[in-house]
Design an enzyme around this catalytic site. Structure first.
Site, PDB file in Angstrom:
ATOM      1  N   GLY A 204       0.826  -1.200   0.000  1.00  0.00           N
ATOM      2  CA  GLY A 204       0.000   0.000   0.000  1.00  0.00           C
ATOM      3  C   GLY A 204       0.858   1.247   0.000  1.00  0.00           C
ATOM      4  N   ASP A 227       0.850  -1.777  -4.779  1.00  0.00           N
ATOM      5  CA  ASP A 227      -0.400  -1.033  -4.615  1.00  0.00           C
ATOM      6  C   ASP A 227      -1.346  -1.427  -5.736  1.00  0.00           C
ATOM      7  OD1 ASP A 227      -2.328   0.922  -3.728  1.00  0.00           O
ATOM      8  OD2 ASP A 227      -0.657   2.011  -2.830  1.00  0.00           O
ATOM      9  N   ASP A 249      -2.922  -6.854  -5.167  1.00  0.00           N
ATOM     10  CA  ASP A 249      -3.887  -6.736  -4.072  1.00  0.00           C
ATOM     11  C   ASP A 249      -3.325  -7.461  -2.851  1.00  0.00           C
ATOM     12  OD1 ASP A 249      -6.024  -6.894  -2.303  1.00  0.00           O
ATOM     13  OD2 ASP A 249      -7.502  -7.301  -3.868  1.00  0.00           O
ATOM     14  N   MET A 250      -3.150  -6.743  -1.760  1.00  0.00           N
ATOM     15  CA  MET A 250      -2.566  -7.338  -0.553  1.00  0.00           C
ATOM     16  C   MET A 250      -3.434  -8.436   0.034  1.00  0.00           C
ATOM     17  SD  MET A 250      -3.116  -4.161   2.072  1.00  0.00           S
ATOM     18  CE  MET A 250      -4.752  -3.437   2.323  1.00  0.00           C
ATOM     19  N   HIS A 267      -4.909   0.564   9.879  1.00  0.00           N
ATOM     20  CA  HIS A 267      -5.971   1.324  10.563  1.00  0.00           C
ATOM     21  C   HIS A 267      -7.183   1.558   9.665  1.00  0.00           C
ATOM     22  CE1 HIS A 267      -5.045   5.807   9.413  1.00  0.00           C
ATOM     23  NE2 HIS A 267      -4.832   5.006   8.387  1.00  0.00           N
TER      24      HIS A 267
END
EC number: 2.1.1.397
Length: 363
Positions: A204, A227, A249-250, A267
């Site tokens: 990201g 990302d 895509d993580m 978060h």
């Protein structure tokens, strides 16, 4: 009514003022957004004098002059909020002396030429779609949508900005500015965290601000920025000999590396999603004895010696995560539970970056 009557008049007035101030805080944000969009900080800065009079300011702004008389009311809000200093052209004793305005240190963060300017962050957090999400919390608590943002806008945050290139660009600009500040501190204060690593994936990582700084500091380390496709394509990013940008895509797959870096990523997500991300990270790094680790930069709520401004910023950030993303800011105890649920063996929290901390997590 009996409870009200038990309080003194002074207490009631203070309570009313407190309520009014908190209810009106969003008006500070609205005035700030207006100032940034009109370029008020830059106009005053380029004026070339310590302060700029109201008439000079209104004449220089791209506004209808028939509405120029409203600017002093907007400036009044911003002076009270600490973004400008109001001065008088004379000795300050006459009512007809014209107001003039100077920048405060906080306002200098809104200048276009300031390398660490927060303009993009102001504009994207005060976007109407964000504000209406915050205003929809009570409705969201009674419906089936995962986030208040979806209640208000009909789709989740990521789909919303993916359909709006300008909004997506603003989001990435805001992250890049934040990353420039963090990168400076990381390299100067936490260089030891990256020493000995031969490869690192910044998950990201957006436009690669932090990864680029790390790659320049450690030329023998292979750095990859992972990302989404639209982020990598829209930014038209170029790598270097030891820096590569990868679209992916993580939640699906993360490239193999000695270490994984996640800056203010977790978060944004629920506990369940965070566990999925952390498990994916664990799969692609070596065991702890061989140097494998996950490096987080995140808020850690609570703790000692935090002033009121810092605590308020943390609470406001948590509310933003709640409304827009379904994520949250976490205490150290909550972070520890996430790591345990993801099957990770331990962690270490290093000195914080103001509200944020560097956290090493081990497989």
């Amino acid at each position: 009514m009996a409870m009200v009557l038990e309080n003194s008049s002074a207490e009631l007035l203070r309570a009313l003022a407190h309520l009014s101030n908190k209810r009106g805080n969003f008006k500070d944000g609205a005035a700030l957004k207006c100032a940034v969009e009109l370029g008020i900080p830059d106009v005053i800065q380029k004026h070339g004098k310590p302060a700029m009079t109201l008439s000079e300011l209104t004449a220089a702004l791209p506004i209808k002059q028939s509405k120029a008389h409203c600017i002093n009311r907007i400036m009044r809000v911003l002076v009270n909020a600490g973004f400008f200093v109001e001065q008088r052209s004379g000795d300050g004793k006459r009512d007809d002396e014209e107001e003039s305005y100077a920048l405060t240190p906080a306002c200098r963060l809104l200048l276009k030429d300031e390398p660490l300017n927060a303009r993009a962050h102001v504009l994207f957090t005060l976007d109407p779609a964000e504000m209406v999400a915050l205003g929809s919390l009570s409705e969201w608590l009674q419906d089936d949508y995962p986030t208040a943002f979806e209640t208000a806008n009909g789709k989740n945050y990521w789909d919303y900005i993916a359909e709006r290139p300008a909004r997506n660009k603003l989001f990435n600009e805001a992250l890049a500015v934040d990353s420039r500040l963090i990168a400076t501190v990381l390299i100067s204060e936490f260089k030891f965290v990256f020493e000995g690593l031969t490869s690192l994936v910044d998950v990201g990582g957006g436009t690669g601000t932090i990864a680029r700084a790390i790659a320049e500091t450690f030329p023998n380390m292979k750095c990859i920025v992972l990302d989404l496709q639209q982020v990598v394509e829209d930014a038209d990013l170029e790598g270097t000999e030891n820096l590569e940008f990868v679209a992916g895509d993580m939640f699906e797959k993360i490239p193999n590396a000695n270490a994984i870096l996640l800056k203010m990523v977790l978060h944004d997500w629920s506990d369940e999603d965070c566990v999925r991300i952390l498990k994916n990270c664990k799969r692609v790094i070596p065991e702890k004895e061989k140097g494998g680790k996950i490096i987080l930069i995140e808020l850690v709520l609570g703790g000692q010696n935090k002033d009121h401004v810092t605590v308020e910023a943390e609470i406001c950030m948590d509310m933003e995560m709640l409304a827009s993303f379904g994520g949250k800011e976490r205490t150290e105890k909550e972070w520890a539970k996430l790591f345990q649920d993801a099957g990770l063996s331990g962690y270490k929290v290093f000195s914080n970056l103001d509200s944020r901390c560097v956290i090493e997590v081990y497989p």
